[in-house]
Design a protein around this motif. Structure first.
Motif, PDB file in Angstrom:
ATOM      1  N   ILE A 174       9.933  10.913  11.106  1.00 28.78           N
ATOM      2  CA  ILE A 174       8.521  11.179  10.817  1.00 28.78           C
ATOM      3  C   ILE A 174       7.895   9.993  10.102  1.00 28.78           C
ATOM      4  O   ILE A 174       6.769   9.584  10.400  1.00 28.78           O
ATOM      5  CB  ILE A 174       8.385  12.465   9.982  1.00 28.78           C
ATOM      6  N   LEU A 175       8.643   9.416   9.158  1.00 26.24           N
ATOM      7  CA  LEU A 175       8.119   8.273   8.425  1.00 26.24           C
ATOM      8  C   LEU A 175       7.875   7.083   9.344  1.00 26.24           C
ATOM      9  O   LEU A 175       6.844   6.413   9.253  1.00 26.24           O
ATOM     10  CB  LEU A 175       9.100   7.883   7.318  1.00 26.24           C
ATOM     11  N   GLY A 176       8.816   6.820  10.252  1.00 23.33           N
ATOM     12  CA  GLY A 176       8.687   5.650  11.122  1.00 23.33           C
ATOM     13  C   GLY A 176       7.781   5.850  12.319  1.00 23.33           C
ATOM     14  O   GLY A 176       7.199   4.882  12.821  1.00 23.33           O
ATOM     15  N   SER A 177       7.648   7.102  12.787  1.00 18.48           N
ATOM     16  CA  SER A 177       6.871   7.363  14.001  1.00 18.48           C
ATOM     17  C   SER A 177       5.478   7.909  13.737  1.00 18.48           C
ATOM     18  O   SER A 177       4.613   7.814  14.611  1.00 18.48           O
ATOM     19  CB  SER A 177       7.635   8.349  14.901  1.00 18.48           C
ATOM     20  N   GLY A 213       0.417   5.730  11.552  1.00 15.40           N
ATOM     21  CA  GLY A 213      -0.876   6.378  11.380  1.00 15.40           C
ATOM     22  C   GLY A 213      -1.656   5.861  10.193  1.00 15.40           C
ATOM     23  O   GLY A 213      -2.892   5.869  10.197  1.00 15.40           O
ATOM     24  N   ALA A 214      -0.946   5.388   9.161  1.00 11.07           N
ATOM     25  CA  ALA A 214      -1.619   4.896   7.963  1.00 11.07           C
ATOM     26  C   ALA A 214      -1.938   3.412   8.025  1.00 11.07           C
ATOM     27  O   ALA A 214      -2.567   2.887   7.087  1.00 11.07           O
ATOM     28  CB  ALA A 214      -0.752   5.175   6.729  1.00 11.07           C
ATOM     29  N   LEU A 215      -1.539   2.709   9.084  1.00  9.56           N
ATOM     30  CA  LEU A 215      -1.743   1.258   9.151  1.00  9.56           C
ATOM     31  C   LEU A 215      -3.196   0.823   8.977  1.00  9.56           C
ATOM     32  O   LEU A 215      -3.461  -0.142   8.262  1.00  9.56           O
ATOM     33  CB  LEU A 215      -1.183   0.720  10.472  1.00  9.56           C
ATOM     34  N   PRO A 216      -4.179   1.484   9.632  1.00 13.03           N
ATOM     35  CA  PRO A 216      -5.568   1.044   9.415  1.00 13.03           C
ATOM     36  C   PRO A 216      -5.986   1.098   7.949  1.00 13.03           C
ATOM     37  O   PRO A 216      -6.617   0.166   7.435  1.00 13.03           O
ATOM     38  CB  PRO A 216      -6.383   2.005  10.279  1.00 13.03           C
ATOM     39  N   GLY A 217      -5.619   2.168   7.257  1.00 16.52           N
ATOM     40  CA  GLY A 217      -5.952   2.254   5.840  1.00 16.52           C
ATOM     41  C   GLY A 217      -5.184   1.261   4.999  1.00 16.52           C
ATOM     42  O   GLY A 217      -5.706   0.705   4.029  1.00 16.52           O
ATOM     43  N   VAL A 218      -3.932   1.010   5.363  1.00 19.58           N
ATOM     44  CA  VAL A 218      -3.117   0.046   4.625  1.00 19.58           C
ATOM     45  C   VAL A 218      -3.736  -1.341   4.704  1.00 19.58           C
ATOM     46  O   VAL A 218      -3.857  -2.052   3.690  1.00 19.58           O
ATOM     47  CB  VAL A 218      -1.681   0.037   5.166  1.00 19.58           C
ATOM     48  N   PHE A 219      -4.158  -1.748   5.891  1.00 18.69           N
ATOM     49  CA  PHE A 219      -4.729  -3.087   6.031  1.00 18.69           C
ATOM     50  C   PHE A 219      -6.114  -3.170   5.404  1.00 18.69           C
ATOM     51  O   PHE A 219      -6.549  -4.255   5.015  1.00 18.69           O
ATOM     52  CB  PHE A 219      -4.771  -3.492   7.503  1.00 18.69           C
ATOM     53  N   GLY A 220      -6.812  -2.047   5.306  1.00 17.57           N
ATOM     54  CA  GLY A 220      -8.046  -2.055   4.531  1.00 17.57           C
ATOM     55  C   GLY A 220      -7.777  -2.368   3.070  1.00 17.57           C
ATOM     56  O   GLY A 220      -8.486  -3.165   2.441  1.00 17.57           O
ATOM     57  N   GLY A 221      -6.732  -1.763   2.506  1.00 21.39           N
ATOM     58  CA  GLY A 221      -6.362  -2.069   1.136  1.00 21.39           C
ATOM     59  C   GLY A 221      -5.847  -3.481   0.963  1.00 21.39           C
ATOM     60  O   GLY A 221      -6.124  -4.135  -0.045  1.00 21.39           O
ATOM     61  N   LEU A 222      -5.108  -3.987   1.957  1.00 22.44           N
ATOM     62  CA  LEU A 222      -4.624  -5.369   1.880  1.00 22.44           C
ATOM     63  C   LEU A 222      -5.777  -6.366   1.919  1.00 22.44           C
ATOM     64  O   LEU A 222      -5.746  -7.391   1.232  1.00 22.44           O
ATOM     65  CB  LEU A 222      -3.656  -5.639   3.033  1.00 22.44           C
ATOM     66  N   SER A 223      -6.787  -6.078   2.725  1.00 19.17           N
ATOM     67  CA  SER A 223      -7.939  -6.974   2.802  1.00 19.17           C
ATOM     68  C   SER A 223      -8.681  -7.032   1.470  1.00 19.17           C
ATOM     69  O   SER A 223      -9.129  -8.105   1.047  1.00 19.17           O
ATOM     70  CB  SER A 223      -8.883  -6.520   3.920  1.00 19.17           C
ATOM     71  N   VAL A 224      -8.804  -5.886   0.805  1.00 19.47           N
ATOM     72  CA  VAL A 224      -9.433  -5.873  -0.516  1.00 19.47           C
ATOM     73  C   VAL A 224      -8.529  -6.547  -1.548  1.00 19.47           C
ATOM     74  O   VAL A 224      -8.986  -7.308  -2.404  1.00 19.47           O
ATOM     75  CB  VAL A 224      -9.763  -4.433  -0.938  1.00 19.47           C
TER      76      VAL A 224
END
Length: 300
Positions: A164-167, A172-183
């Motif tokens: 579940i964690l890997g699939s 599924g959280a990647l878009p939000g993760v990269f939003g935080g990385l950009s900030v």
């Protein structure tokens, strides 16, 4: 090409306005007479680039940024997923993190000086702390926003927690993760420059502060321009990496200022009155069916 040309024109207009205000010594409410002109900054920049100190400062600042930001990315994503998926972790770590999060990273300079034996480690610590919390908060919200149906589907097919964690969770959280990385990368630049000004040796921030102390204002503006360009390049790199890793996501065909296509009315040869009574509505008006398909394609 038109958009890139418009951006270049905008940048050239801003530089032209700066040159005009400083050359004519405009003093109204703002005192532009004390500003260096664009040509003064350009001459200082050319002199700095030709020397070795500029590139040494650039290398030191980039090394500190990359070390602190990569560490913050790993810790922020891991902690965000843990807090979002575990009630025990949220109860244990949540209060501590929420108390520390409002503290400005630059206020941790005395703590870094007391904790770490060298200034380099302290600057990396401050940079990591600055980027950690935007990544943590963004990851936590992205994981909690995932639909439960995806996890239930994996469980139905026999998948466990790691599957579940890997699939589900991480993709599924990647878009939000990269939003935080950009900030986070932008906040990292702010804090690393401030830390270099206070306790650094070499670096863009250190050199900018030294220019200010000797009243070398063209050198100060060279440092500011360097910081801005470096921040823009690193932020763009993070966004491009995020787009590459989330290519599987559906993309909208939205173009600013564009209008949706109008339905094609040229081939409405069959009217509702002439069509058989048993035919479906879409067959009665072929143009209407095509217009609905065109609308659906536009929305997709």
């Amino acid at each position: 090409m038109k958009r890139y040309a418009l951006r270049l024109v905008s940048l050239a207009a801003a530089l032209g306005l700066w040159q005009a205000l400083t050359s004519w010594n405009i003093d109204m409410w703002l005192r532009f007479s004390q500003f260096p002109t664009v040509t003064d900054v350009a001459r200082t920049f050319a002199a700095r680039v030709s020397g070795p100190d500029y590139w040494t400062d650039l290398t030191d600042s980039l090394t500190r940024i990359l070390a602190g930001f990569l560490l913050a990315a790993v810790l922020g994503v891991a902690t965000g997923v843990l807090v979002a998926r575990s009630r025990l972790a949220e109860d244990l770590l949540g209060p501590v993190l929420e108390v520390i999060r409002p503290i400005p990273a630059i206020a941790l300079v005395p703590v870094a000086i007391l904790l770490f034996p060298s200034n380099e480690q302290g600057i990396v610590f401050i940079t990591c702390t600055a980027a950690f919390f935007p990544v943590l908060v963004s990851t936590r919200h992205a994981v909690r926003a995932l639909t439960p149906m995806w996890e239930e589907a994996v469980r139905t097919m026999g998948g466990g927690r790691w599957r579940i964690l890997g699939s589900v969770v991480l993709p599924g959280a990647l878009p939000g993760v990269f939003g935080g990385l950009s900030v986070g990368i932008g906040v990292s630049w702010i804090c690393v420059i401030s830390a270099e000004m206070i306790s650094g040796q070499y670096g863009v921030g250190y050199r900018t502060w030294q220019d200010y102390t000797v009243v070398d204002y063209p050198g100060v503006f060279v440092g500011m321009a360097t910081i801005g360009v470096l921040g823009w390049l690193t932020s763009t790199a993070v966004e491009l990496l995020g787009r590459r890793l989330t290519r599987w996501l559906p993309r909208t065909a939205y173009v600013p200022g564009a209008r949706p296509p109008r339905p094609d009315r040229s081939d409405r040869s069959v009217t509702p009155a002439a069509a058989p009574a048993s035919a479906p509505a879409a067959a009665e008006v072929p143009g209407g069916a095509r217009s609905e398909e065109a609308r659906d394609e536009h929305l997709v």
